[in-house]
Design an enzyme around this catalytic site. Structure first.
Site, mmCIF file in Angstrom:
data_model
loop_
_atom_site.group_PDB
_atom_site.id
_atom_site.type_symbol
_atom_site.label_atom_id
_atom_site.label_comp_id
_atom_site.label_asym_id
_atom_site.label_seq_id
_atom_site.Cartn_x
_atom_site.Cartn_y
_atom_site.Cartn_z
ATOM 1 N N LYS A 52 -54.169 -22.743 19.782
ATOM 2 C CA LYS A 52 -55.422 -23.070 20.462
ATOM 3 C C LYS A 52 -56.202 -21.776 20.649
ATOM 4 C CE LYS A 52 -56.757 -23.176 24.635
ATOM 5 N NZ LYS A 52 -58.098 -22.621 24.317
ATOM 6 N N GLY B 94 -53.848 -13.454 27.354
ATOM 7 C CA GLY B 94 -54.972 -13.858 28.201
ATOM 8 C C GLY B 94 -54.772 -13.367 29.616
ATOM 9 N N GLU C 38 -48.823 -11.617 26.895
ATOM 10 C CA GLU C 38 -49.555 -10.349 26.997
ATOM 11 C C GLU C 38 -50.696 -10.603 27.961
ATOM 12 O OE1 GLU C 38 -51.889 -8.848 23.786
ATOM 13 O OE2 GLU C 38 -51.903 -6.840 24.648
ATOM 14 N N CYS D 71 -57.711 -5.673 26.899
ATOM 15 C CA CYS D 71 -56.715 -5.628 27.979
ATOM 16 C C CYS D 71 -56.165 -4.227 28.183
ATOM 17 C CB CYS D 71 -55.605 -6.637 27.720
ATOM 18 S SG CYS D 71 -54.917 -6.518 26.074
ATOM 19 N N GLU E 275 -58.900 -5.776 37.484
ATOM 20 C CA GLU E 275 -59.218 -5.554 36.080
ATOM 21 C C GLU E 275 -60.725 -5.812 35.927
ATOM 22 O OE1 GLU E 275 -57.146 -8.132 33.342
ATOM 23 O OE2 GLU E 275 -57.302 -6.654 31.746
HETATM 24 P P1 ADP Z 1 -60.198 -15.039 30.082
HETATM 25 O O1 ADP Z 1 -60.441 -14.975 31.550
HETATM 26 O O2 ADP Z 1 -60.116 -13.729 29.426
HETATM 27 O O3 ADP Z 1 -61.040 -16.031 29.353
HETATM 28 P P2 ADP Z 1 -58.026 -16.914 30.036
HETATM 29 O O4 ADP Z 1 -56.611 -16.628 30.378
HETATM 30 O O5 ADP Z 1 -58.779 -17.847 30.898
HETATM 31 O O6 ADP Z 1 -58.702 -15.505 29.953
HETATM 32 O O7 ADP Z 1 -58.151 -17.441 28.546
HETATM 33 C C1 ADP Z 1 -57.251 -17.093 27.518
HETATM 34 C C2 ADP Z 1 -56.878 -18.330 26.754
HETATM 35 O O8 ADP Z 1 -56.218 -19.233 27.641
HETATM 36 C C3 ADP Z 1 -58.078 -19.108 26.197
HETATM 37 O O9 ADP Z 1 -57.723 -19.625 24.943
HETATM 38 C C4 ADP Z 1 -58.246 -20.216 27.210
HETATM 39 O O10 ADP Z 1 -58.865 -21.362 26.671
HETATM 40 C C5 ADP Z 1 -56.804 -20.504 27.546
HETATM 41 N N1 ADP Z 1 -56.581 -21.227 28.807
HETATM 42 C C6 ADP Z 1 -57.258 -21.120 29.965
HETATM 43 N N2 ADP Z 1 -56.758 -21.957 30.895
HETATM 44 C C7 ADP Z 1 -55.726 -22.621 30.304
HETATM 45 C C8 ADP Z 1 -54.779 -23.637 30.730
HETATM 46 N N3 ADP Z 1 -54.812 -24.129 31.959
HETATM 47 N N4 ADP Z 1 -53.881 -24.065 29.826
HETATM 48 C C9 ADP Z 1 -53.833 -23.563 28.580
HETATM 49 N N5 ADP Z 1 -54.684 -22.626 28.127
HETATM 50 C C10 ADP Z 1 -55.609 -22.151 28.966
#
Ligand code: ADP
Length: 429
Positions: free
Chosen positions: A181, A235, A257, A291, A388
């Site tokens: 995803k 993320g 990570e 990051c 951050e």
């Molecule tokens: P950022 O704040 O840098 O966007 P995120 O951790 O929110 O970081 O996003 C990183 C990835 O995690 C993206 O692909 C986002 O769509 C996904 N993501 C965010 N929330 C969820 C969740 N509840 N379950 C699975 N994937 C998620």
């Protein structure tokens, strides 16, 4: 759509599941915007839990024959995929800059870096050795390495290419299948990579791409489906913790990570020009959205003023703008909201007594652009020391002794990266 590619068939807007380009079951889509101007680049299919389940089932089926192949045969596909990524480097870079905002030169660099993971793991996949261990009496203990099973990957928008290939490369090289995803901000890079994988001869089902506006639906299926044996995520720390919790029920392996709070320590005896040049790259690459970006510049008192002066002068030379335009050194941040969040962090330290030396506001270029910023008179008790920033803001902290610098550097819950400038080799070690 306004993306000009040499090969327009690299612009995909459907999900890629089990070797087919498909719409989501509900027929819903989401918009991908160009952060440089807010323009809608594409409307992309949005999938949910049911499509994710089908991709996982297809992955399990595809893995059966893939894992049985000689490593060399898997490696050949990855090598071809690498070649295709390099042959299409310019198109992949244009796509990336359009959806992510980074200057074209940085995007070209990332495509090369991203492709290199496929090449590296194509080579390493042929060298998955086991061990024979000393053991008691009449027994012999042998360790063999086997593919863990279906892998699920969730990736961020800041490196829309390399964060994918560094997960997909090793999984496929050793005989796993992987479902991905990508971030909703940058699905186009991921889909183009899948198209090239197909051209490289990747069998259907081994690599599916699941763009989605509802990350939690896809993530929920990935983390609860017992067929998935490993989840790999890059993320935010908050989402990483959530995914780990969700993975606990089926006891999946995880690789995370997550966030960082990197210190750059500059000692009095450092080469000032090198320290400034290094800190600039570390802080402002991708407009501060990596990051491992410098989050805290820790500069010793004897060199502090000279450092701030040189560093600020260099920052004032930056040319922010649309990453596709010649001469742009720094692009927008990913969204308007990101620019606002960055500004809130700046305001909170300014209210606490910090001084903005340059920048410190949303740019006149538009709501997605934040001015490259340098802040002094910051102290350890201020919020920016712990948070951050994920934007082009450099707080420069002052320290007196080596012990103090190390204590400051370690005063964080994160442990992702750190940098040091000194000419004293003993101190370096
Ligand atoms: P950022 O704040 O840098 O966007 P995120 O951790 O929110 O970081 O996003 C990183 C990835 O995690 C993206 O692909 C986002 O769509 C996904 N993501 C965010 N929330 C969820 C969740 N509840 N379950 C699975 N994937 C998620």
């Amino acid at each position: 759509m306004s993306i000009q590619l040499k090969d327009s068939s690299l612009l995909k807007t459907q999900a890629y599941i089990n070797g087919a380009w498909v719409d989501g079951d509900e027929g819903t889509t989401f918009d991908v915007l160009n952060p440089a101007n807010g323009e809608r680049l594409a409307s992309v299919a949005s999938v949910g839990a049911a499509e994710t389940r089908r991709a996982i089932e297809a992955a399990e089926a595809a893995m059966k024959s893939w894992r049985a192949l000689p490593a060399k045969s898997r490696s050949d596909v990855l090598e071809r995929w690498y070649d295709l990524m390099m042959a299409n480097q310019e198109d992949l870079a244009v796509l990336m800059t359009a959806e992510q905002g980074k200057p074209l030169a940085e995007s070209r660099g990332e495509v090369g870096y991203g492709a290199s993971f496929l090449k590296w793991f194509a080579e390493e996949g042929k060298r998955v050795y086991g061990d024979v261990l000393p053991s008691t009496a009449d027994r012999r203990s042998i360790v063999i390495k086997q593919p863990v099973g279906v892998v699920a990957a969730i990736t961020p928008w800041n490196f829309p290419n390399a964060m994918i290939t560094r997960k997909v490369g090793p999984a496929l090289a050793v005989g796993c299948a992987i479902v991905l995803k990508p971030a909703a901000e940058t699905p186009l890079s991921a889909l183009a990579i899948a198209e090239l994988g197909e051209r490289a001869g990747l069998p259907a089902g081994l690599f599916s791409v699941l763009p989605s506006a509802t990350a939690s639906a896809v993530g929920g299926e990935m983390t609860s489906n017992p067929t998935v044996k490993k989840v790999t995520f890059t993320g935010s720390t908050g989402v990483g913790k959530l995914l780990m919790k969700q993975c606990a029920d089926t006891v999946k392996r995880t690789s995370m990570e997550l966030g960082g709070n990197a210190p750059v320590i500059v000692f009095d005896d450092a080469d000032l020009d090198k320290a400034v040049a290094g800190a600039l790259v570390s802080k402002y690459r991708n407009s501060g959205q990596t990051c491992i970006c410098a989050n805290r510049l820790l500069v010793q008192e004897g060199i502090y003023d000279a450092f701030v002066e040189k560093f600020t002068a260099a920052v004032n030379e930056f040319r922010i703008g649309n990453g596709l335009e010649e001469g742009t050194t720094h692009g927008p941040v990913i969204t308007e909201k990101a620019a606002q969040d960055i500004h809130q962090k700046v305001e909170s330290v300014v209210n606490a007594g910090a001084t903005v030396v340059t920048g410190g506001k949303v740019s006149e270029l538009g709501s997605h652009f934040y001015e490259p910023t340098v802040i002094t008179n910051v102290t350890q008790d201020m919020s920016l020391f712990k948070e951050e920033i994920f934007g082009p803001v450099a707080p420069v902290f002052k320290f007196s002794t080596e012990e103090e610098a190390i204590a400051m550097a370690n005063d964080t819950e994160f442990g992702l990266a750190s940098y040091v400038y000194t000419n004293d080799l003993g101190r370096v070690w």
